[in-house]
Each structure stands twice: as C-alpha cells, then as structure tokens.
Design an enzyme around this catalytic site. Sequence first.
Site, PDB file in Angstrom:
ATOM      1  N   ILE A  12      18.192  41.235 -17.357  1.00 35.19           N
ATOM      2  CA  ILE A  12      18.479  42.253 -16.331  1.00 35.19           C
ATOM      3  C   ILE A  12      19.706  43.081 -16.713  1.00 35.19           C
ATOM      4  O   ILE A  12      19.727  44.308 -16.529  1.00 35.19           O
ATOM      5  CB  ILE A  12      18.673  41.595 -14.950  1.00 35.19           C
ATOM      6  CG1 ILE A  12      17.442  40.753 -14.581  1.00 35.19           C
ATOM      7  CG2 ILE A  12      18.920  42.658 -13.878  1.00 35.19           C
ATOM      8  CD1 ILE A  12      17.626  39.868 -13.363  1.00 35.19           C
ATOM      9  N   ALA A  89      25.332  34.870 -16.553  1.00 40.05           N
ATOM     10  CA  ALA A  89      25.041  33.597 -15.887  1.00 40.05           C
ATOM     11  C   ALA A  89      24.145  32.765 -16.785  1.00 40.05           C
ATOM     12  O   ALA A  89      23.488  33.283 -17.685  1.00 40.05           O
ATOM     13  CB  ALA A  89      24.330  33.835 -14.556  1.00 40.05           C
ATOM     14  N   GLU A  90      24.125  31.468 -16.523  1.00 41.02           N
ATOM     15  CA  GLU A  90      23.005  30.643 -16.944  1.00 41.02           C
ATOM     16  C   GLU A  90      21.945  30.855 -15.877  1.00 41.02           C
ATOM     17  O   GLU A  90      22.211  30.661 -14.679  1.00 41.02           O
ATOM     18  CB  GLU A  90      23.414  29.169 -17.032  1.00 41.02           C
ATOM     19  CG  GLU A  90      24.361  28.861 -18.168  1.00 41.02           C
ATOM     20  CD  GLU A  90      23.738  29.054 -19.544  1.00 41.02           C
ATOM     21  OE1 GLU A  90      22.492  28.973 -19.646  1.00 41.02           O
ATOM     22  OE2 GLU A  90      24.480  29.277 -20.516  1.00 41.02           O
ATOM     23  N   THR A 138      20.948  35.872  -6.411  1.00 37.58           N
ATOM     24  CA  THR A 138      19.529  35.538  -6.362  1.00 37.58           C
ATOM     25  C   THR A 138      19.091  35.151  -4.960  1.00 37.58           C
ATOM     26  O   THR A 138      19.901  34.668  -4.160  1.00 37.58           O
ATOM     27  CB  THR A 138      19.261  34.355  -7.326  1.00 37.58           C
ATOM     28  OG1 THR A 138      17.939  33.883  -7.132  1.00 37.58           O
ATOM     29  CG2 THR A 138      20.224  33.190  -7.083  1.00 37.58           C
ATOM     30  N   ASP A 139      17.799  35.292  -4.699  1.00 32.95           N
ATOM     31  CA  ASP A 139      17.260  34.825  -3.412  1.00 32.95           C
ATOM     32  C   ASP A 139      17.191  33.296  -3.357  1.00 32.95           C
ATOM     33  O   ASP A 139      16.995  32.721  -2.280  1.00 32.95           O
ATOM     34  CB  ASP A 139      15.878  35.434  -3.143  1.00 32.95           C
ATOM     35  CG  ASP A 139      14.822  35.107  -4.192  1.00 32.95           C
ATOM     36  OD1 ASP A 139      15.132  34.398  -5.174  1.00 32.95           O
ATOM     37  OD2 ASP A 139      13.677  35.562  -4.029  1.00 32.95           O
ATOM     38  N   GLU A 140      17.361  32.629  -4.514  1.00 33.58           N
ATOM     39  CA  GLU A 140      17.246  31.165  -4.521  1.00 33.58           C
ATOM     40  C   GLU A 140      18.354  30.492  -3.719  1.00 33.58           C
ATOM     41  O   GLU A 140      18.229  29.325  -3.355  1.00 33.58           O
ATOM     42  CB  GLU A 140      17.229  30.637  -5.959  1.00 33.58           C
ATOM     43  CG  GLU A 140      16.048  31.145  -6.742  1.00 33.58           C
ATOM     44  CD  GLU A 140      15.684  30.297  -7.950  1.00 33.58           C
ATOM     45  OE1 GLU A 140      16.169  29.162  -8.064  1.00 33.58           O
ATOM     46  OE2 GLU A 140      14.905  30.786  -8.777  1.00 33.58           O
ATOM     47  N   TYR A 164      20.996  25.225 -10.435  1.00 33.17           N
ATOM     48  CA  TYR A 164      21.161  26.672 -10.639  1.00 33.17           C
ATOM     49  C   TYR A 164      21.498  27.378  -9.328  1.00 33.17           C
ATOM     50  O   TYR A 164      22.486  28.119  -9.247  1.00 33.17           O
ATOM     51  CB  TYR A 164      19.878  27.269 -11.243  1.00 33.17           C
ATOM     52  CG  TYR A 164      19.815  28.780 -11.132  1.00 33.17           C
ATOM     53  CD1 TYR A 164      20.643  29.585 -11.907  1.00 33.17           C
ATOM     54  CD2 TYR A 164      18.934  29.397 -10.233  1.00 33.17           C
ATOM     55  CE1 TYR A 164      20.591  30.978 -11.790  1.00 33.17           C
ATOM     56  CE2 TYR A 164      18.886  30.773 -10.118  1.00 33.17           C
ATOM     57  CZ  TYR A 164      19.720  31.563 -10.895  1.00 33.17           C
ATOM     58  OH  TYR A 164      19.681  32.930 -10.778  1.00 33.17           O
ATOM     59  N   LYS A 168      24.897  29.414  -8.099  1.00 28.16           N
ATOM     60  CA  LYS A 168      24.902  30.825  -7.680  1.00 28.16           C
ATOM     61  C   LYS A 168      25.434  30.941  -6.250  1.00 28.16           C
ATOM     62  O   LYS A 168      26.166  31.883  -5.925  1.00 28.16           O
ATOM     63  CB  LYS A 168      23.496  31.433  -7.781  1.00 28.16           C
ATOM     64  CG  LYS A 168      22.969  31.604  -9.203  1.00 28.16           C
ATOM     65  CD  LYS A 168      23.763  32.579 -10.052  1.00 28.16           C
ATOM     66  CE  LYS A 168      23.613  34.021  -9.620  1.00 28.16           C
ATOM     67  NZ  LYS A 168      24.271  34.954 -10.575  1.00 28.16           N
ATOM     68  N   ASN A 193      12.442  37.332  -7.824  1.00 30.03           N
ATOM     69  CA  ASN A 193      12.081  37.172  -9.246  1.00 30.03           C
ATOM     70  C   ASN A 193      11.810  38.515  -9.923  1.00 30.03           C
ATOM     71  O   ASN A 193      11.007  39.296  -9.438  1.00 30.03           O
ATOM     72  CB  ASN A 193      10.811  36.333  -9.372  1.00 30.03           C
ATOM     73  CG  ASN A 193      11.063  34.871  -9.100  1.00 30.03           C
ATOM     74  OD1 ASN A 193      11.475  34.505  -8.006  1.00 30.03           O
ATOM     75  ND2 ASN A 193      10.818  34.028 -10.093  1.00 30.03           N
ATOM     76  N   ASN A 194      12.439  38.699 -11.066  1.00 27.95           N
ATOM     77  CA  ASN A 194      12.213  39.897 -11.881  1.00 27.95           C
ATOM     78  C   ASN A 194      11.202  39.600 -12.983  1.00 27.95           C
ATOM     79  O   ASN A 194      11.057  38.449 -13.412  1.00 27.95           O
ATOM     80  CB  ASN A 194      13.510  40.305 -12.571  1.00 27.95           C
ATOM     81  CG  ASN A 194      14.510  40.981 -11.651  1.00 27.95           C
ATOM     82  OD1 ASN A 194      15.214  41.878 -12.064  1.00 27.95           O
ATOM     83  ND2 ASN A 194      14.595  40.562 -10.400  1.00 27.95           N
TER      84      ASN A 194
END
Length: 362
Positions: A12, A89-90, A138-140, A164, A168, A193-194
Amino acid sequence: MRIAVTGGLGFIGSAVIRHLLTGVELPGGGPGPTVLNIDKATYAATTGSVASVSDLDRYQHAAVDIADGPSIQAALIEFEPDAVVHLAAESHVDRSIDGPGQFIRTNVVGTFELLQAARMEAERRSMLEDFRFVHVSTDEVFGSLAMDAAPFTETTAYDPRSPYSASKAASDHFVRAWHETYGLPTIITNCSNNYGPFHFPEKLIPLMIIKAKAGEPLPVYGKGENIRDWLYVEDHARAIVTALLQGAPGETYAIGGSAEQSNLDVVQAICDLVDEALGDRVGGRRDLITFVDDRPGHDLRYAIDSTKAQTELGWKPSVDFTEGLRRTVDWFLANEWWWQPLLDERYAGQRLGTVGGGDDQP
Ligand code: NAD
Ligand code: DAU
C-alpha cells in the site's frame, strides 16, 4: 509539501507514493510533493513497486528502522517534512501467529518512536499545529463481526483478536494519545482488505492467482465461509492522501470497498479468471480448491461502513470488485518478473500461521 511516507516499499505504501508523485494536485497548485520513503526493507519490501517513480528528483529513500529512535529522528531532522504518512508495519496475520515479537517491535514500538520523532521535529520547526501525522490502520482492530451485524464504523469498540490486530490497536491508541496529550495533529484511517498490483504473494489473492496459474492446490482455510470487504489498493491510496489533505486533526476515517465476499467465492472467481486468461486446463481450476485446517482465532467477518469518509472527505471507491479482481489477475499473469524472485528467494508459498511459538520476544 514535503511528505515522509513510512513503509513505501510495501504494497500500500508504494501505491501511496506512486499516487503522491504522479496523481495529486496540491491545493493552490505548485510543484507536486517531495517524498521521503522511510523503509528498512524487510522481506515484504520491493523496489520494483516504486520503479515507475524512483528516478524522479522528488523521490528519496532512507533505509531506516522506525523502531530505531535516534535514526528515525535524524531522518526527519534532515528531511524536514510537513507531514508523516505512516504505513510501515508487519502486516501478515499468519506471521503474527508464528512470531509475534517483531509485530510488537515494529507496529507498537516503531509507531511510538515515529510519533516522538514527528512531534520533536514539528516542535523544533515551530509548526506543531500545521504538521500532519496520518496513521494507516486496519479494520481488524474491531475484531470479528457476526454475519448479521452492521458493518464497522469509526465508533465501533476495539476488540482485536490476533497478535497483528492487537499490535495495530495498540498503535492506534498511542496515536490518539499523542494528539490528546501533546497536540500532534493526527488522523487515523482504518481500512478493510486491499488487493491489487504489487501485493506480496503470502496474502490470499496473489497466492491463489500464482498457485492457480501453476495448477497447484489452492488452500482455503476452514470452510471458506469467512468474509472480507475488499478495496482496490489504488482507491485506498487515494483515500489516504485525501485524509492527509482534507482530514481533520484528531479524527478517524473508516475506509472500505463495500465489497463483502466469502473467501470461497473469491478463490472460485480467481479460478475462473485464470482459466479464461490461460485457456489451458480441461474442466477448469475450481477442482484445485482444497479445504485445510483453519487459522487459529480466525475472524469470521470484516465489513466497513465508509459513510463518514464519503461525506466528510468526498472520497469513494472507484473500482468495483469484479473489475478490480480482473485487473489484478491480469497484472499478476503479466508481471511474473516481479513475483517469481520473491517466491524463489523469500517465501515459497508454504502454509504459515498454524502452530505458533516462533520469535516471541519483543
Ligand atoms: P506490507 O507488508 O506490504 O509492507 C510493509 C512495509 O513496511 C515493507 O516495505 C517493510 O519493509 C516496511 N517495514 C516493516 N517494518 C519496518 C520498520 N521497522 N521500519 C521501516 N520499515 C518497515 O504492508 P501493506 O499491506 O502495504 O500494509 C501497509 C499498512 O497498511 C500497514 O500498516 C497495515 O497494517 C495497513 N493495512 C493493510 C491492509 C491490507 O489489506 N494489506 C489493510 C488495512 C490496513
Ligand atoms: O482487513 C485488513 C487486513 O487484511 C490487513 O490489516 C492485513 O494487513 C492484511 O494482511 C489482511 O488480513 P487478512 O488476514 O484478512 O488477509 P489474508 O490475505 O492473510 O487472508 C484473507 C482471508 O483468506 C482470511 O480469511 C484468511 C484466508 N486465507 C488466507 C490465506 C493466505 C485462506 O483461506 N487461505 C490462504 O492461503
């Protein structure tokens, strides 16, 4: 405008840099931005992803680890940015199961060191209020969404469930703290997700395209029922730059493609597109699909409601999933020069994230 982008040799970040250097008109006109790409070049980095812009005078690269405080401070003092756009990031959930320590080092400690360096640099040049720090998240961080629940918004409670997403989430909290406590003008984006060109082949979509092309088994975790909300990477890059230029300090924007798909549907669509492009396999590739052990702690569903970004930033996705997936399959089939060396030298396509217990020391 001088913009330091972290993680700009990644999937990204490289799309953000390509967009900044070739696709953005700054308010008030003038020459385009000058970009410093701060990327320490982990396994996930490729110079091929910025090859189309790296000869420009307005592009520079610094091989600096964001978790190395003195080095990141020195890089910002030398470059004198007006803004930092933070993507380093990882990023791979399965690797965070095998070895969470590096995720804490880069995503948590690295974000802290970068916040400190940005704040000190903005204060050194007496421009704290005019500085911008865009944190790409992220949405996670919102956890696992039930099938019948409304999509995530900016006000959804945090509930990270993987190493992860926990790293984040921690980084998001530090960014908000630096805004509230020190007045650093921060903006957070939480994206779904991209997919698209230059996606590292450990991730679902590129891995399935590459394995489908080779006629290898296509490992779908569990029953393939998990749902992700897919956004074409260039639309995400545009959202990030719009948030930088028009977002309000202290605000969060949820970014997504409104394109929910089960993993099985995605893999079947890839099989059909590869069949169509290559026309070489009697009966087609869907019979390569193989259900394998599920990911530990596998989040059932992610989905984003991006109304706020659409109304307040005027951003919306421009590529729908059918078109974006076709472009992505075509890109991977045409650009083996980019991904084959990654398979040969860095990651051979094996299963990750099943057992845990790797490098777990921060
Ligand atoms: P990526 O893994 O493709 O790239 C990450 C880049 O960061 C690499 O070039 C790597 O060399 C660099 N990097 C890693 N550790 C570093 C360190 N300590 N110092 C300097 N550079 C370092 O990741 P991506 O998929 O492009 O994701 C970019 C950002 O967007 C991440 O913060 C990720 O959490 C977030 N995000 C990703 C997605 C997605 O679908 N990929 C969705 C939403 C948000
Ligand atoms: O939602 C945003 C996140 O999307 C980002 O924050 C992460 O950086 C990014 O990696 C991505 O995380 P996912 O875990 O959703 O992506 P991944 O491509 O690893 O997996 C997508 C889905 O496909 C997930 O449900 C797991 C499944 N999967 C994945 C692989 C690699 C399979 O079924 N088989 C596979 O081989």
